[in-house]
Design a protein around this motif. Sequence first.
Motif, PDB file in Angstrom:
ATOM      1  N   ARG A 171      -0.616  -3.831  -6.901  1.00 35.52           N
ATOM      2  CA  ARG A 171      -1.933  -3.869  -6.551  1.00 35.52           C
ATOM      3  C   ARG A 171      -2.574  -5.255  -6.318  1.00 35.52           C
ATOM      4  O   ARG A 171      -3.300  -5.529  -5.667  1.00 35.52           O
ATOM      5  CB  ARG A 171      -2.745  -3.049  -7.340  1.00 35.52           C
ATOM      6  CG  ARG A 171      -4.459  -2.473  -6.691  1.00 35.52           C
ATOM      7  CD  ARG A 171      -4.947  -1.423  -7.467  1.00 35.52           C
ATOM      8  NE  ARG A 171      -4.422  -0.373  -7.019  1.00 35.52           N
ATOM      9  CZ  ARG A 171      -3.731   0.371  -7.979  1.00 35.52           C
ATOM     10  NH1 ARG A 171      -3.449   0.203  -9.226  1.00 35.52           N
ATOM     11  NH2 ARG A 171      -3.235   1.574  -7.601  1.00 35.52           N
ATOM     12  N   ARG A 172      -2.471  -5.794  -7.637  1.00 35.78           N
ATOM     13  CA  ARG A 172      -2.854  -7.281  -7.581  1.00 35.78           C
ATOM     14  C   ARG A 172      -2.294  -8.191  -6.664  1.00 35.78           C
ATOM     15  O   ARG A 172      -2.986  -8.990  -6.079  1.00 35.78           O
ATOM     16  CB  ARG A 172      -2.731  -7.695  -9.252  1.00 35.78           C
ATOM     17  CG  ARG A 172      -3.248  -9.049  -9.460  1.00 35.78           C
ATOM     18  CD  ARG A 172      -3.235  -9.350 -10.829  1.00 35.78           C
ATOM     19  NE  ARG A 172      -2.072  -9.496 -11.593  1.00 35.78           N
ATOM     20  CZ  ARG A 172      -1.235  -8.736 -12.435  1.00 35.78           C
ATOM     21  NH1 ARG A 172      -2.040  -7.849 -12.677  1.00 35.78           N
ATOM     22  NH2 ARG A 172      -0.201  -9.046 -12.922  1.00 35.78           N
ATOM     23  N   ILE A 205       9.435   9.959  -7.027  1.00 36.50           N
ATOM     24  CA  ILE A 205       9.642   8.639  -6.615  1.00 36.50           C
ATOM     25  C   ILE A 205       9.144   7.608  -7.381  1.00 36.50           C
ATOM     26  O   ILE A 205       7.719   7.597  -7.654  1.00 36.50           O
ATOM     27  CB  ILE A 205       9.411   8.411  -4.912  1.00 36.50           C
ATOM     28  CG1 ILE A 205       9.804   9.518  -4.242  1.00 36.50           C
ATOM     29  CG2 ILE A 205       9.101   7.012  -4.678  1.00 36.50           C
ATOM     30  CD1 ILE A 205       9.396   9.186  -2.750  1.00 36.50           C
ATOM     31  N   ASN A 206       9.683   7.212  -8.378  1.00 41.47           N
ATOM     32  CA  ASN A 206       9.215   6.153  -9.516  1.00 41.47           C
ATOM     33  C   ASN A 206       9.521   4.674  -9.222  1.00 41.47           C
ATOM     34  O   ASN A 206      10.875   4.389  -8.887  1.00 41.47           O
ATOM     35  CB  ASN A 206       9.820   6.556 -10.566  1.00 41.47           C
ATOM     36  CG  ASN A 206       9.681   8.216 -11.031  1.00 41.47           C
ATOM     37  OD1 ASN A 206       8.586   8.509 -11.328  1.00 41.47           O
ATOM     38  ND2 ASN A 206      10.574   9.096 -10.593  1.00 41.47           N
ATOM     39  N   ILE A 207       8.467   3.852  -9.205  1.00 40.05           N
ATOM     40  CA  ILE A 207       8.680   2.409  -8.890  1.00 40.05           C
ATOM     41  C   ILE A 207       8.478   1.709 -10.022  1.00 40.05           C
ATOM     42  O   ILE A 207       7.316   1.758 -10.586  1.00 40.05           O
ATOM     43  CB  ILE A 207       8.182   2.123  -7.571  1.00 40.05           C
ATOM     44  CG1 ILE A 207       8.339   2.923  -6.358  1.00 40.05           C
ATOM     45  CG2 ILE A 207       8.047   0.577  -7.291  1.00 40.05           C
ATOM     46  CD1 ILE A 207       7.481   2.840  -5.242  1.00 40.05           C
ATOM     47  N   GLN A 208       9.312   0.753 -10.521  1.00 43.25           N
ATOM     48  CA  GLN A 208       8.971  -0.111 -11.455  1.00 43.25           C
ATOM     49  C   GLN A 208       9.198  -1.436 -10.881  1.00 43.25           C
ATOM     50  O   GLN A 208      10.165  -1.937 -10.299  1.00 43.25           O
ATOM     51  CB  GLN A 208       9.972   0.066 -12.895  1.00 43.25           C
ATOM     52  CG  GLN A 208       9.646   1.302 -13.711  1.00 43.25           C
ATOM     53  CD  GLN A 208      10.548   1.425 -14.846  1.00 43.25           C
ATOM     54  OE1 GLN A 208      11.481   2.365 -14.748  1.00 43.25           O
ATOM     55  NE2 GLN A 208      10.222   0.913 -15.831  1.00 43.25           N
ATOM     56  N   VAL A 209       8.736  -2.613 -11.465  1.00 43.32           N
ATOM     57  CA  VAL A 209       8.583  -4.055 -11.027  1.00 43.32           C
ATOM     58  C   VAL A 209       9.250  -4.733 -12.274  1.00 43.32           C
ATOM     59  O   VAL A 209       8.645  -4.654 -13.504  1.00 43.32           O
ATOM     60  CB  VAL A 209       7.456  -4.697 -10.789  1.00 43.32           C
ATOM     61  CG1 VAL A 209       7.427  -6.094 -10.479  1.00 43.32           C
ATOM     62  CG2 VAL A 209       6.838  -3.806  -9.390  1.00 43.32           C
ATOM     63  N   THR A 257       0.658  -1.389   0.222  1.00 39.19           N
ATOM     64  CA  THR A 257      -0.061   0.004   0.113  1.00 39.19           C
ATOM     65  C   THR A 257       0.807   1.369   0.114  1.00 39.19           C
ATOM     66  O   THR A 257       0.764   2.276  -0.741  1.00 39.19           O
ATOM     67  CB  THR A 257      -1.017   0.099   1.408  1.00 39.19           C
ATOM     68  OG1 THR A 257      -1.801  -1.290   1.195  1.00 39.19           O
ATOM     69  CG2 THR A 257      -1.537   1.164   1.240  1.00 39.19           C
ATOM     70  N   HIS A 258       1.962   1.271   0.776  1.00 45.14           N
ATOM     71  CA  HIS A 258       2.840   2.236   0.846  1.00 45.14           C
ATOM     72  C   HIS A 258       3.470   2.621  -0.616  1.00 45.14           C
ATOM     73  O   HIS A 258       3.605   3.650  -1.038  1.00 45.14           O
ATOM     74  CB  HIS A 258       4.246   2.058   1.976  1.00 45.14           C
ATOM     75  CG  HIS A 258       5.015   3.172   2.136  1.00 45.14           C
ATOM     76  ND1 HIS A 258       4.397   4.296   2.646  1.00 45.14           N
ATOM     77  CD2 HIS A 258       6.192   3.237   1.976  1.00 45.14           C
ATOM     78  CE1 HIS A 258       5.686   5.195   2.832  1.00 45.14           C
ATOM     79  NE2 HIS A 258       6.638   4.455   2.147  1.00 45.14           N
ATOM     80  N   LEU A 259       3.905   1.497  -1.348  1.00 42.24           N
ATOM     81  CA  LEU A 259       4.463   1.747  -2.535  1.00 42.24           C
ATOM     82  C   LEU A 259       3.465   2.410  -3.476  1.00 42.24           C
ATOM     83  O   LEU A 259       3.945   3.165  -4.410  1.00 42.24           O
ATOM     84  CB  LEU A 259       4.938   0.403  -3.201  1.00 42.24           C
ATOM     85  CG  LEU A 259       6.020  -0.509  -2.333  1.00 42.24           C
ATOM     86  CD1 LEU A 259       6.212  -1.576  -3.217  1.00 42.24           C
ATOM     87  CD2 LEU A 259       7.346   0.481  -1.996  1.00 42.24           C
ATOM     88  N   LEU A 260       2.126   2.117  -3.202  1.00 38.78           N
ATOM     89  CA  LEU A 260       1.284   2.344  -4.310  1.00 38.78           C
ATOM     90  C   LEU A 260       0.992   4.056  -3.902  1.00 38.78           C
ATOM     91  O   LEU A 260       0.516   4.801  -4.808  1.00 38.78           O
ATOM     92  CB  LEU A 260      -0.161   1.765  -3.985  1.00 38.78           C
ATOM     93  CG  LEU A 260      -0.029   0.129  -4.782  1.00 38.78           C
ATOM     94  CD1 LEU A 260      -1.444  -0.524  -4.258  1.00 38.78           C
ATOM     95  CD2 LEU A 260       0.088   0.483  -6.246  1.00 38.78           C
ATOM     96  N   ALA A 261       1.168   4.309  -2.741  1.00 40.22           N
ATOM     97  CA  ALA A 261       1.140   5.798  -2.578  1.00 40.22           C
ATOM     98  C   ALA A 261       1.970   6.595  -3.510  1.00 40.22           C
ATOM     99  O   ALA A 261       1.636   7.832  -3.587  1.00 40.22           O
ATOM    100  CB  ALA A 261       1.424   6.195  -0.914  1.00 40.22           C
TER     101      ALA A 261
END
Length: 277
Positions: free
Chosen positions: A263-264, A190-194, A179-183
């Motif tokens: 999220r999934r 702050i850019n997050i890629q998986v 949830t924190h990452l999705l914030a």
Amino acid sequence: MAHINVLDPGASPLDYYGFELRRLREAAGLSQKQLGDILNYTGSLIGQIETARKVPTPEFSVRADAALGSDGLLTRLVELVLRSQLPAWFRQVAELEARATEICTFQTHMIHGLLQTATYVRGVLGALDQNDLDDRTAVRLARQRIFEKAEPPVCWVVVSEAALYQEIGDRETMRGQLTHLLAFEHSPRINIQVLPFSAGSHAGLQGSFTLFRFASDPTIVYTEGYSSGHPTANPDTVKDCSLRYDHLRAAALSLKDSAELIRRVMEERYGEQDGVA
């Protein structure tokens, strides 16, 4: 008469903080209990901080400055205190984080410390050692204050999909962490890629690493082992890791698709199951 532990303010930042807190409290004519009541902490905690047996937090420092009229002194000091409590081998890295204009990191198996929640931190740091866990957690979380600066760094995070499934703490901890990452989904800084499992062989198979870029200083590559860190400005290493990072970002999911995957996983793996949260 109660014995009063006399600190040497020059012994460490923690000792200096305790010395100043006691000086300010006594100048205000308050007992430890009275100050604790004002700040909504126990008098015992005030005593532990004054005798350098407990690490103060930024929140405590802000409250104490307001109550004691100390013009932000303790709030300024707490930054030095928290950095001094980091493992000696990691202090240089914290300084790099604080000075960098851009941080680019690839993580193979867990969320980077700058994006960890408090309960996730406790799960990581407490895996083998529960001693002083509250203080150690506060010290790690304090590193995240770099994002509160007037000019915070741009942070690019490529994280392996495996880190989303590696259950640190418990399911509730992981749900909170994701949830924190999705914030940060719409954050420009702050850019997050998986990096998905489907990427197969990739440029980061040798392990996690971080690139620190600065306004005028050379770029530094940082890698980490057990209880040791390895920063280097070697041009060949920097060139190699910069190229690797470019390839990792290209192989990773887009920012939007990464958020959808996070999220999934959060809902399917860590959501409510059979009525149990």
